[in-house]
Motif scaffolding. Sequence first.
Motif, PDB file in Angstrom:
ATOM      1  N   HIS A   1      -0.221   4.707  14.764  1.00 24.06           N
ATOM      2  CA  HIS A   1      -1.092   5.779  14.288  1.00 24.06           C
ATOM      3  C   HIS A   1      -2.173   5.258  13.341  1.00 24.06           C
ATOM      4  CE1 HIS A   1       1.506   8.667  16.202  1.00 24.06           C
ATOM      5  NE2 HIS A   1       2.529   8.029  15.670  1.00 24.06           N
ATOM      6  N   LEU A   2      -1.834   4.265  12.539  1.00 22.36           N
ATOM      7  CA  LEU A   2      -2.842   3.667  11.656  1.00 22.36           C
ATOM      8  C   LEU A   2      -3.876   2.892  12.462  1.00 22.36           C
ATOM      9  CD1 LEU A   2      -0.587   2.483   8.713  1.00 22.36           C
ATOM     10  CD2 LEU A   2      -2.367   4.224   8.609  1.00 22.36           C
ATOM     11  N   GLY A   3      -3.413   2.211  13.494  1.00 20.47           N
ATOM     12  CA  GLY A   3      -4.317   1.432  14.332  1.00 20.47           C
ATOM     13  C   GLY A   3      -5.319   2.302  15.077  1.00 20.47           C
ATOM     14  N   LYS A   4      -4.930   3.517  15.398  1.00 21.92           N
ATOM     15  CA  LYS A   4      -5.831   4.437  16.095  1.00 21.92           C
ATOM     16  C   LYS A   4      -6.741   5.188  15.117  1.00 21.92           C
ATOM     17  CE  LYS A   4      -4.046   6.215  20.165  1.00 21.92           C
ATOM     18  NZ  LYS A   4      -4.997   6.128  21.021  1.00 21.92           N
ATOM     19  N   LYS A   5      -6.591   4.884  13.827  1.00 21.72           N
ATOM     20  CA  LYS A   5      -7.381   5.554  12.790  1.00 21.72           C
ATOM     21  C   LYS A   5      -7.250   7.073  12.913  1.00 21.72           C
ATOM     22  CE  LYS A   5     -10.463   1.683  12.459  1.00 21.72           C
ATOM     23  NZ  LYS A   5     -11.637   1.085  12.978  1.00 21.72           N
ATOM     24  N   ASN A   6      -6.035   7.511  13.111  1.00 23.79           N
ATOM     25  CA  ASN A   6      -5.701   8.922  13.265  1.00 23.79           C
ATOM     26  C   ASN A   6      -6.289   9.745  12.111  1.00 23.79           C
ATOM     27  OD1 ASN A   6      -4.474  11.408  13.436  1.00 23.79           O
ATOM     28  ND2 ASN A   6      -2.385  10.621  13.401  1.00 23.79           N
ATOM     29  N   PRO A   7      -7.203  10.662  12.386  1.00 20.95           N
ATOM     30  CA  PRO A   7      -7.826  11.433  11.301  1.00 20.95           C
ATOM     31  C   PRO A   7      -6.851  12.377  10.593  1.00 20.95           C
ATOM     32  CG  PRO A   7      -8.541  12.263  13.430  1.00 20.95           C
ATOM     33  CD  PRO A   7      -7.729  11.028  13.699  1.00 20.95           C
ATOM     34  N   GLY A   8      -5.717  12.683  11.205  1.00 18.24           N
ATOM     35  CA  GLY A   8      -4.741  13.578  10.595  1.00 18.24           C
ATOM     36  C   GLY A   8      -3.692  12.865   9.753  1.00 18.24           C
ATOM     37  N   ARG A   9      -3.860  11.568   9.569  1.00 16.68           N
ATOM     38  CA  ARG A   9      -2.857  10.796   8.829  1.00 16.68           C
ATOM     39  C   ARG A   9      -2.915  11.122   7.341  1.00 16.68           C
ATOM     40  NH1 ARG A   9      -7.242   7.663   8.974  1.00 16.68           N
ATOM     41  NH2 ARG A   9      -7.808   6.590   7.073  1.00 16.68           N
ATOM     42  N   SER A  10      -1.865  10.763   6.661  1.00 19.86           N
ATOM     43  CA  SER A  10      -1.860  10.891   5.204  1.00 19.86           C
ATOM     44  C   SER A  10      -2.883   9.930   4.619  1.00 19.86           C
ATOM     45  CB  SER A  10      -0.478  10.558   4.665  1.00 19.86           C
ATOM     46  OG  SER A  10      -0.501  10.514   3.262  1.00 19.86           O
ATOM     47  N   ARG A  11      -3.509  10.317   3.532  1.00 20.85           N
ATOM     48  CA  ARG A  11      -4.451   9.434   2.837  1.00 20.85           C
ATOM     49  C   ARG A  11      -3.820   8.845   1.580  1.00 20.85           C
ATOM     50  NH1 ARG A  11      -6.723  10.427   7.145  1.00 20.85           N
ATOM     51  NH2 ARG A  11      -8.940  10.751   7.385  1.00 20.85           N
ATOM     52  N   HIS A  12      -2.560   9.203   1.322  1.00 16.06           N
ATOM     53  CA  HIS A  12      -1.844   8.737   0.132  1.00 16.06           C
ATOM     54  C   HIS A  12      -0.483   8.194   0.561  1.00 16.06           C
ATOM     55  CE1 HIS A  12      -4.884  10.790  -2.229  1.00 16.06           C
ATOM     56  NE2 HIS A  12      -4.713  11.818  -1.428  1.00 16.06           N
ATOM     57  N   TRP A  13      -0.187   6.965   0.150  1.00 20.32           N
ATOM     58  CA  TRP A  13       1.042   6.290   0.573  1.00 20.32           C
ATOM     59  C   TRP A  13       1.815   5.778  -0.629  1.00 20.32           C
ATOM     60  CZ3 TRP A  13       1.975   5.517   5.897  1.00 20.32           C
ATOM     61  CH2 TRP A  13       0.936   5.913   6.731  1.00 20.32           C
ATOM     62  N   TRP A  14       3.092   6.169  -0.711  1.00 19.42           N
ATOM     63  CA  TRP A  14       4.034   5.661  -1.715  1.00 19.42           C
ATOM     64  C   TRP A  14       5.046   4.866  -0.907  1.00 19.42           C
ATOM     65  CZ3 TRP A  14       4.691   5.953  -7.012  1.00 19.42           C
ATOM     66  CH2 TRP A  14       5.953   5.653  -7.512  1.00 19.42           C
ATOM     67  N   ILE A  15       5.000   3.549  -1.016  1.00 18.54           N
ATOM     68  CA  ILE A  15       5.864   2.686  -0.195  1.00 18.54           C
ATOM     69  C   ILE A  15       6.733   1.846  -1.107  1.00 18.54           C
ATOM     70  CG2 ILE A  15       5.927   0.877   1.561  1.00 18.54           C
ATOM     71  CD1 ILE A  15       3.065   1.800   2.364  1.00 18.54           C
ATOM     72  N   ARG A  16       8.045   1.933  -0.929  1.00 21.72           N
ATOM     73  CA  ARG A  16       9.003   1.156  -1.712  1.00 21.72           C
ATOM     74  C   ARG A  16      10.007   0.505  -0.777  1.00 21.72           C
ATOM     75  NH1 ARG A  16       5.533   2.148  -4.717  1.00 21.72           N
ATOM     76  NH2 ARG A  16       5.646   2.847  -6.876  1.00 21.72           N
ATOM     77  N   LEU A  17      10.406  -0.713  -1.133  1.00 19.85           N
ATOM     78  CA  LEU A  17      11.399  -1.442  -0.349  1.00 19.85           C
ATOM     79  C   LEU A  17      12.107  -2.421  -1.271  1.00 19.85           C
ATOM     80  CD1 LEU A  17      12.161  -1.709   2.720  1.00 19.85           C
ATOM     81  CD2 LEU A  17      10.732  -3.733   2.745  1.00 19.85           C
TER      82      LEU A  17
ATOM     83  N   ALA B   1      -3.122   0.706   5.821  1.00 19.54           N
ATOM     84  CA  ALA B   1      -3.575   1.947   5.186  1.00 19.54           C
ATOM     85  C   ALA B   1      -4.680   1.661   4.161  1.00 19.54           C
ATOM     86  CB  ALA B   1      -2.403   2.664   4.533  1.00 19.54           C
ATOM     87  N   ALA B   2      -4.501   0.615   3.367  1.00 21.74           N
ATOM     88  CA  ALA B   2      -5.523   0.255   2.375  1.00 21.74           C
ATOM     89  C   ALA B   2      -6.820  -0.151   3.070  1.00 21.74           C
ATOM     90  CB  ALA B   2      -5.023  -0.878   1.480  1.00 21.74           C
ATOM     91  N   GLY B   3      -6.698  -0.834   4.202  1.00 18.64           N
ATOM     92  CA  GLY B   3      -7.870  -1.244   4.965  1.00 18.64           C
ATOM     93  C   GLY B   3      -8.666  -0.066   5.502  1.00 18.64           C
TER      94      GLY B   3
END
Length: 80
Positions: A6-22, A41-43
């Motif tokens: 979904h990120l690769g397709k530059k999906n316009p409906g994607r979230s614009r804010h990401w909280w990622i923990r691992l 996502a940052a790109g």
Amino acid sequence: MNPMYHLGKKNPGRSRHWWIRLGTKDSDTSLTVSANIAAAAAGLGDDVNHFYYWDEGHGANTDPGDFITWIAKVTGYKKR
């Protein structure tokens, strides 16, 4: 699901804010998975908050207060 599709397709409906923990001791997910999602996502110009929990395993959650603060910032919530 693979979010990279979904990120690769530059999906316009994607979230614009990401909280990622691992956790760095996660035995279920490679550290590169979260790094790749964060970089993609940052790109695209999205707001990314990416962090590794040192010496923690899968499902670690050592900063829940920070998460709530981040949600308030992202949503513009102001305490009354």
